[in-house]
Scaffold this motif. Structure first.
Motif, PDB file in Angstrom:
ATOM      1  N   ASP A 117      -3.650  -1.112  -2.573  1.00 15.10           N
ATOM      2  CA  ASP A 117      -3.492  -1.186  -3.850  1.00 15.10           C
ATOM      3  C   ASP A 117      -4.959  -1.384  -4.354  1.00 15.10           C
ATOM      4  O   ASP A 117      -5.106  -0.721  -5.734  1.00 15.10           O
ATOM      5  CB  ASP A 117      -2.675  -2.425  -4.300  1.00 15.10           C
TER       6      ASP A 117
ATOM      7  N   GLY B  95      -7.505   0.555  -3.632  1.00 10.29           N
ATOM      8  CA  GLY B  95      -7.987   1.587  -3.066  1.00 10.29           C
ATOM      9  C   GLY B  95      -8.542   1.932  -1.769  1.00 10.29           C
ATOM     10  O   GLY B  95      -8.919   2.786  -1.340  1.00 10.29           O
ATOM     11  N   SER B  96      -8.798   0.639  -1.104  1.00  2.00           N
ATOM     12  CA  SER B  96      -9.354   1.058   0.266  1.00  2.00           C
ATOM     13  C   SER B  96      -8.557   1.429   1.265  1.00  2.00           C
ATOM     14  O   SER B  96      -7.342   1.417   0.951  1.00  2.00           O
ATOM     15  CB  SER B  96      -9.663  -0.483   0.592  1.00  2.00           C
ATOM     16  N   ILE B  97      -8.920   2.150   2.119  1.00  2.00           N
ATOM     17  CA  ILE B  97      -7.908   2.704   3.313  1.00  2.00           C
ATOM     18  C   ILE B  97      -8.216   1.896   4.497  1.00  2.00           C
ATOM     19  O   ILE B  97      -9.350   1.834   5.061  1.00  2.00           O
ATOM     20  CB  ILE B  97      -8.480   4.183   3.473  1.00  2.00           C
TER      21      ILE B  97
ATOM     22  N   ASP C 250      -2.710   5.417   8.627  1.00  7.46           N
ATOM     23  CA  ASP C 250      -3.706   5.200   7.592  1.00  7.46           C
ATOM     24  C   ASP C 250      -2.886   5.038   6.274  1.00  7.46           C
ATOM     25  O   ASP C 250      -1.907   5.544   6.000  1.00  7.46           O
ATOM     26  CB  ASP C 250      -4.513   6.506   7.341  1.00  7.46           C
ATOM     27  N   ILE C 251      -3.317   3.665   6.038  1.00  7.83           N
ATOM     28  CA  ILE C 251      -2.773   3.033   4.559  1.00  7.83           C
ATOM     29  C   ILE C 251      -3.696   2.974   3.397  1.00  7.83           C
ATOM     30  O   ILE C 251      -4.754   2.477   3.715  1.00  7.83           O
ATOM     31  CB  ILE C 251      -1.953   1.835   4.871  1.00  7.83           C
ATOM     32  N   ARG C 252      -3.570   3.314   2.257  1.00  7.63           N
ATOM     33  CA  ARG C 252      -4.233   3.090   1.149  1.00  7.63           C
ATOM     34  C   ARG C 252      -3.778   2.062   0.492  1.00  7.63           C
ATOM     35  O   ARG C 252      -2.594   1.816   0.155  1.00  7.63           O
ATOM     36  CB  ARG C 252      -4.431   4.156   0.061  1.00  7.63           C
TER      37      ARG C 252
ATOM     38  N   GLU D 261       4.800  10.744   3.367  1.00  7.97           N
ATOM     39  CA  GLU D 261       3.364  10.318   2.995  1.00  7.97           C
ATOM     40  C   GLU D 261       3.642  10.249   1.281  1.00  7.97           C
ATOM     41  O   GLU D 261       4.125  10.914   0.753  1.00  7.97           O
ATOM     42  CB  GLU D 261       2.484  11.590   3.516  1.00  7.97           C
TER      43      GLU D 261
ATOM     44  N   GLY E 194       0.885  -1.205   0.040  1.00  4.89           N
ATOM     45  CA  GLY E 194       0.045  -0.070  -0.172  1.00  4.89           C
ATOM     46  C   GLY E 194       0.782   1.342  -0.125  1.00  4.89           C
ATOM     47  O   GLY E 194       2.160   1.108  -0.239  1.00  4.89           O
ATOM     48  N   THR E 195       0.388   2.300   0.320  1.00  6.68           N
ATOM     49  CA  THR E 195       1.029   3.793   0.250  1.00  6.68           C
ATOM     50  C   THR E 195       0.762   4.220   1.582  1.00  6.68           C
ATOM     51  O   THR E 195      -0.735   4.172   2.246  1.00  6.68           O
ATOM     52  CB  THR E 195       0.916   4.724  -0.904  1.00  6.68           C
TER      53      THR E 195
ATOM     54  N   ILE F 253      -0.686   7.161   4.084  1.00  9.37           N
ATOM     55  CA  ILE F 253      -1.449   8.462   3.932  1.00  9.37           C
ATOM     56  C   ILE F 253      -0.679   9.486   5.155  1.00  9.37           C
ATOM     57  O   ILE F 253      -0.474  10.572   4.879  1.00  9.37           O
ATOM     58  CB  ILE F 253      -3.057   8.159   4.332  1.00  9.37           C
TER      59      ILE F 253
END
Length: 232
Positions: free
Chosen positions: A26, A28-30, A22-24, A47, A10-11, A13
């Motif tokens: 792949d 699209g869910s957080i 908070d992680i997004r 970030e 993920g990426t 946030i």
């Protein structure tokens, strides 16, 4: 140390309240992931950077994921502070570290004095107490510890000095979870008391072993020992 369960990409946030992020993912869910690192993480927070999470095994846990690593300047930095203890334990138990080879009994979390030291290793000739710390802070070519004031860390050094005075081998291991540094040094400007105590411990005979590890989404393995500079 091998990740037995595949990690989740993920990426980042944001990180907040020290222990939450908070992680997004792949898809699209957080999601909210637990951050084990209570320090400032001042040089390993970016970030929008890529991260990997591990799924929680306890169904009762509030956060379903644990934040494991983040990609900084193209390299993975391990931020899970629960891993260094296990990495050091496995290395000592298996005899993988030549500096700490030859012990026939290796045990984790042993109480001594007013402290609980991470590892105790024994053979028929000697007992060795080993404290382990996680290092993620980068300052140029230096890996520095700590990245926030640590009275607990200072207490551990004082306990190691007491043990050494009693004729017991005492070792301080720093697990450096990033590959873009070349020398270990204390963070004088962040915690001068800790830096001064580390210098005292070294003079008293406490051994300092900084171990740089290679972090990847499949495993974390010891790469090499870094030189130490206590004065810079």
């Amino acid at each position: 140390m091998i990740f037995e369960t595949p990690l989740i990409h993920g990426t980042l946030i944001k990180r907040y309240k020290r222990f939450l992020s908070d992680i997004r993912l792949d898809d699209g869910s957080i999601v909210v992931a637990h951050c084990t690192n209570s320090g400032s993480m001042k040089t390993c927070i970016e970030e929008g950077a890529e991260v990997y999470l591990s799924p929680a095994t306890d169904p009762k846990r509030k956060t379903r994921y644990t934040w494991e690593m983040i990609k900084i300047n193209g390299q993975w930095v391990g931020i899970n502070t629960s891993h260094p203890n296990l990495i050091a334990f496995e290395a000592v138990k298996s005899g993988a570290l030549k500096q700490l080879a030859g012990y026939t009994h290796v045990q984790r979390e042993v109480k001594t004095g007013d402290s609980r030291i991470d590892i105790m290793a024994q053979n028929e000739h000697e007992t060795c107490f080993i404290e382990v710390k996680n290092v993620t802070m980068k300052d140029g070519q230096f890996a520095r510890f700590p990245d926030a004031v640590t009275t607990r860390g200072k207490k551990h050094l004082e306990e190691l000095m007491r043990l050494k005075q009693e004729g017991i081998r005492a070792v301080m291991i720093y697990i450096i979870q990033r590959s873009d540094v070349d020398i270990f040094a204390p963070a004088h400007d962040i915690d001068l008391a800790y830096a001064q105590t580390l210098m005292q411990a070294h003079k008293a005979g406490v051994e300092i072993i900084p171990l740089q590890v290679k972090v990847s989404p499949s495993e974390i393995v010891i790469d090499k020992e870094l030189p130490v500079d206590l004065d810079i």
